[in-house]
Design a protein around this motif. Structure first.
Motif, PDB file in Angstrom:
ATOM      1  N   LEU A  23       0.829  -1.205   0.000  1.00 37.94           N
ATOM      2  CA  LEU A  23       0.000   0.000   0.000  1.00 37.94           C
ATOM      3  C   LEU A  23       0.868   1.263   0.000  1.00 37.94           C
ATOM      4  O   LEU A  23       0.560   2.243  -0.707  1.00 37.94           O
ATOM      5  CB  LEU A  23      -0.923  -0.007   1.219  1.00 37.94           C
ATOM      6  CG  LEU A  23      -2.013   1.066   1.256  1.00 37.94           C
ATOM      7  CD1 LEU A  23      -2.893   0.972   0.024  1.00 37.94           C
ATOM      8  CD2 LEU A  23      -2.847   0.931   2.524  1.00 37.94           C
ATOM      9  N   ASN A  24       1.946   1.256   0.760  1.00 31.85           N
ATOM     10  CA  ASN A  24       2.861   2.397   0.754  1.00 31.85           C
ATOM     11  C   ASN A  24       3.487   2.599  -0.622  1.00 31.85           C
ATOM     12  O   ASN A  24       3.690   3.731  -1.077  1.00 31.85           O
ATOM     13  CB  ASN A  24       3.971   2.187   1.798  1.00 31.85           C
ATOM     14  CG  ASN A  24       3.680   2.923   3.089  1.00 31.85           C
ATOM     15  OD1 ASN A  24       3.163   4.031   3.078  1.00 31.85           O
ATOM     16  ND2 ASN A  24       4.010   2.304   4.216  1.00 31.85           N
ATOM     17  N   LEU A  25       3.802   1.488  -1.287  1.00 33.73           N
ATOM     18  CA  LEU A  25       4.364   1.559  -2.636  1.00 33.73           C
ATOM     19  C   LEU A  25       3.358   2.180  -3.597  1.00 33.73           C
ATOM     20  O   LEU A  25       3.712   3.034  -4.434  1.00 33.73           O
ATOM     21  CB  LEU A  25       4.761   0.158  -3.109  1.00 33.73           C
ATOM     22  CG  LEU A  25       5.461   0.049  -4.467  1.00 33.73           C
ATOM     23  CD1 LEU A  25       6.784   0.814  -4.445  1.00 33.73           C
ATOM     24  CD2 LEU A  25       5.703  -1.417  -4.834  1.00 33.73           C
ATOM     25  N   PHE A  26       2.094   1.780  -3.468  1.00 35.62           N
ATOM     26  CA  PHE A  26       1.028   2.333  -4.298  1.00 35.62           C
ATOM     27  C   PHE A  26       0.882   3.831  -4.060  1.00 35.62           C
ATOM     28  O   PHE A  26       0.765   4.625  -5.014  1.00 35.62           O
ATOM     29  CB  PHE A  26      -0.289   1.619  -3.990  1.00 35.62           C
ATOM     30  CG  PHE A  26      -1.499   2.256  -4.625  1.00 35.62           C
ATOM     31  CD1 PHE A  26      -1.770   2.091  -5.972  1.00 35.62           C
ATOM     32  CD2 PHE A  26      -2.356   3.039  -3.858  1.00 35.62           C
ATOM     33  CE1 PHE A  26      -2.877   2.690  -6.552  1.00 35.62           C
ATOM     34  CE2 PHE A  26      -3.467   3.642  -4.427  1.00 35.62           C
ATOM     35  CZ  PHE A  26      -3.728   3.473  -5.775  1.00 35.62           C
ATOM     36  N   LEU A  27       0.897   4.253  -2.802  1.00 38.44           N
ATOM     37  CA  LEU A  27       0.771   5.677  -2.471  1.00 38.44           C
ATOM     38  C   LEU A  27       1.964   6.476  -3.003  1.00 38.44           C
ATOM     39  O   LEU A  27       1.795   7.583  -3.530  1.00 38.44           O
ATOM     40  CB  LEU A  27       0.660   5.856  -0.955  1.00 38.44           C
ATOM     41  CG  LEU A  27      -0.649   5.395  -0.296  1.00 38.44           C
ATOM     42  CD1 LEU A  27      -0.550   5.497   1.220  1.00 38.44           C
ATOM     43  CD2 LEU A  27      -1.819   6.232  -0.797  1.00 38.44           C
ATOM     44  N   ALA A  28       3.163   5.917  -2.852  1.00 43.14           N
ATOM     45  CA  ALA A  28       4.365   6.627  -3.304  1.00 43.14           C
ATOM     46  C   ALA A  28       4.343   6.831  -4.818  1.00 43.14           C
ATOM     47  O   ALA A  28       4.620   7.936  -5.315  1.00 43.14           O
ATOM     48  CB  ALA A  28       5.606   5.836  -2.883  1.00 43.14           C
ATOM     49  N   ILE A  29       3.995   5.775  -5.554  1.00 46.12           N
ATOM     50  CA  ILE A  29       3.955   5.879  -7.018  1.00 46.12           C
ATOM     51  C   ILE A  29       2.843   6.821  -7.469  1.00 46.12           C
ATOM     52  O   ILE A  29       3.043   7.687  -8.339  1.00 46.12           O
ATOM     53  CB  ILE A  29       3.774   4.479  -7.647  1.00 46.12           C
ATOM     54  CG1 ILE A  29       5.013   3.610  -7.372  1.00 46.12           C
ATOM     55  CG2 ILE A  29       3.531   4.596  -9.151  1.00 46.12           C
ATOM     56  CD1 ILE A  29       4.856   2.172  -7.824  1.00 46.12           C
ATOM     57  N   GLY A  30       1.664   6.657  -6.854  1.00 50.36           N
ATOM     58  CA  GLY A  30       0.524   7.495  -7.231  1.00 50.36           C
ATOM     59  C   GLY A  30       0.781   8.967  -6.976  1.00 50.36           C
ATOM     60  O   GLY A  30       0.545   9.822  -7.853  1.00 50.36           O
ATOM     61  N   LYS A  31       1.297   9.285  -5.785  1.00 54.01           N
ATOM     62  CA  LYS A  31       1.579  10.687  -5.462  1.00 54.01           C
ATOM     63  C   LYS A  31       2.721  11.229  -6.321  1.00 54.01           C
ATOM     64  O   LYS A  31       2.713  12.406  -6.717  1.00 54.01           O
ATOM     65  CB  LYS A  31       1.914  10.824  -3.976  1.00 54.01           C
ATOM     66  CG  LYS A  31       0.689  10.760  -3.073  1.00 54.01           C
ATOM     67  CD  LYS A  31       1.041  11.117  -1.643  1.00 54.01           C
ATOM     68  CE  LYS A  31       1.225   9.923  -0.788  1.00 54.01           C
ATOM     69  NZ  LYS A  31       1.399  10.243   0.648  1.00 54.01           N
TER      70      LYS A  31
END
Length: 391
Positions: A23-31
């Protein structure tokens, strides 16, 4: 808690840790993508903040796998491998915070495209806040310090994203505070990196565990009926886990009972305190001035009731001078679980252990209550050894 329950709990905690990393990876890429496309320095900085959580969580997870390896040269295990990984990550986080702050101060001023940045920031905020609260409840339920710490990271990340969100909301009103918001995010990143660095450094320097946990461990050990007190207690952190080494005083001259009590306590400590990976207990004999004897009776001043210990209506508790064998105190207590219909032996056995007896008078059998007492190192005295003066 049984060993199987402990394994299940740790297994669930590990699965949640993997979900957290993804989930952190998803947030980092998305942001990050939204920040670059919209030109928002604050959102890019917040993406770096989420990326640091990915690196730290991954480093800890890899460290956990390495820490479980055994080697003759490392008798306590490779637990500090995890700490070294966290220390390296903390340096990277601090450097990232520096770069975000530098860009905020000296970067090119530009207006972010709020049509791209605002929805990304809003969605990221809701995800981080929601998962942080869920993870926090799971950490408390599973008694997992790692999950609780991870939840706090998510809540801190949601606060960082909230700063970005507010800065983007006021852009249409002519207030371009994107660089200012990026500077605040840089402080969040600096703080996160500093916390990781200090924590890892303490582990490498063998800092003791927190005092409250240490006191809980000492209280747990001193509740044992054979333990007089904990003489010394040394503890240290080991990559998110901890080790305990203690000296205890036992009221028994028997080496067999002393070893039995120490072995049992070491096993029970590992189950009671999930973060504990190694417990060493050294027993020391201390001759107490008094012996505490429990005798099952039919009624106060009544006959013995030794055939079925758990069903005895009353118990006589004697305090006996260890040297003169003189009875200094007599007290009758009613068996509070004598009429229990289920698990009577277990309930009575546990209750009697809370009275901290040195001896219990009973006929030898394999009842649950007697097994519990013998496993705790309580001496079982046959009623034939009693005389009228010992009652």
């Amino acid at each position: 808690m049984t060993n199987n329950q402990t394994k299940q709990r740790l297994g669930e905690a590990k699965k949640r840790a993997i979900v957290s990393i993804c989930l952190n990876l998803f947030l980092a890429i998305g942001k990050g993508i939204a920040g670059v496309m919209s030109g928002s320095a604050a959102l890019i900085g917040d993406a770096v903040n989420s990326a640091t959580d990915v690196f730290s969580s991954s480093a800890v997870f890899v460290g956990i796998l390495v820490a479980g390896k055994k080697h003759p040269s490392f008798p306590y295990g490779l637990y500090k491998a995890e700490t070294v990984a966290v220390l390296a990550t903390s340096v990277a986080v601090i450097l990232a915070g520096y770069e975000i702050g530098r860009q905020a101060l000296f970067g090119v001023i530009s207006y972010p495209d709020i049509k791209i940045a605002l929805p990304a920031a809003a969605i990221s905020f809701m995800i981080a806040l929601g998962f942080g609260l869920i993870q926090f409840r799971a950490g408390k339920r599973l008694n997992s310090p790692a999950l609780t710490a991870d939840a706090k990271d998510y809540l801190a990340d949601s606060l960082s994203t909230a700063v970005v969100l507010v800065s983007l909301i006021i852009v249409p009103f002519g207030f371009n505070v994107d660089r200012f918001a990026a500077g605040i995010v840089a402080l969040f990143v600096f703080y996160a990196g500093g916390q990781l660095f200090v924590g890892a450094l303490k582990d490498l320097l063998d800092a003791s565990i927190d005092r409250e946990t240490e006191r809980d461990i000492i209280r747990f050990v001193e509740k044992h009926p054979r333990i007089s007190k904990v003489k010394k207690c040394f503890s240290r952190n080991a990559g998110g886990r901890f080790l305990v080494d203690m000296d205890v005083e036992l009221r028994t001259p028997s080496h067999r009972i002393a070893d039995l009590v120490a072995d049992r306590l070491e096993e029970e400590l590992l189950v009671e305190f999930p973060g504990l990976v190694l417990a060493r207990i050294r027993p020391h004999f201390v001759s107490g001035d008094f012996t505490r004897r429990v005798i099952p009776v039919q009624s106060p001043e009544g006959e013995l009731s030794v055939k079925h210990l758990a069903s005895a209506p009353w118990f006589l508790i004697q305090t006996i001078n260890s040297e003169t064998k003189e009875i200094k105190k007599r007290q009758f207590v009613e068996n509070r679980y004598g009429s229990a219909k289920k698990k009577k032996g277990l309930l009575v056995g546990r209750w009697l252990l809370k009275l901290k007896p040195d001896e219990v008078v009973a006929e030898e059998n394999e009842s649950v209550a007697l097994v519990l007492l013998k496993e705790a190192g309580v001496e079982i005295v046959h009623p034939s050894s009693l005389t009228s003066t010992t009652m």
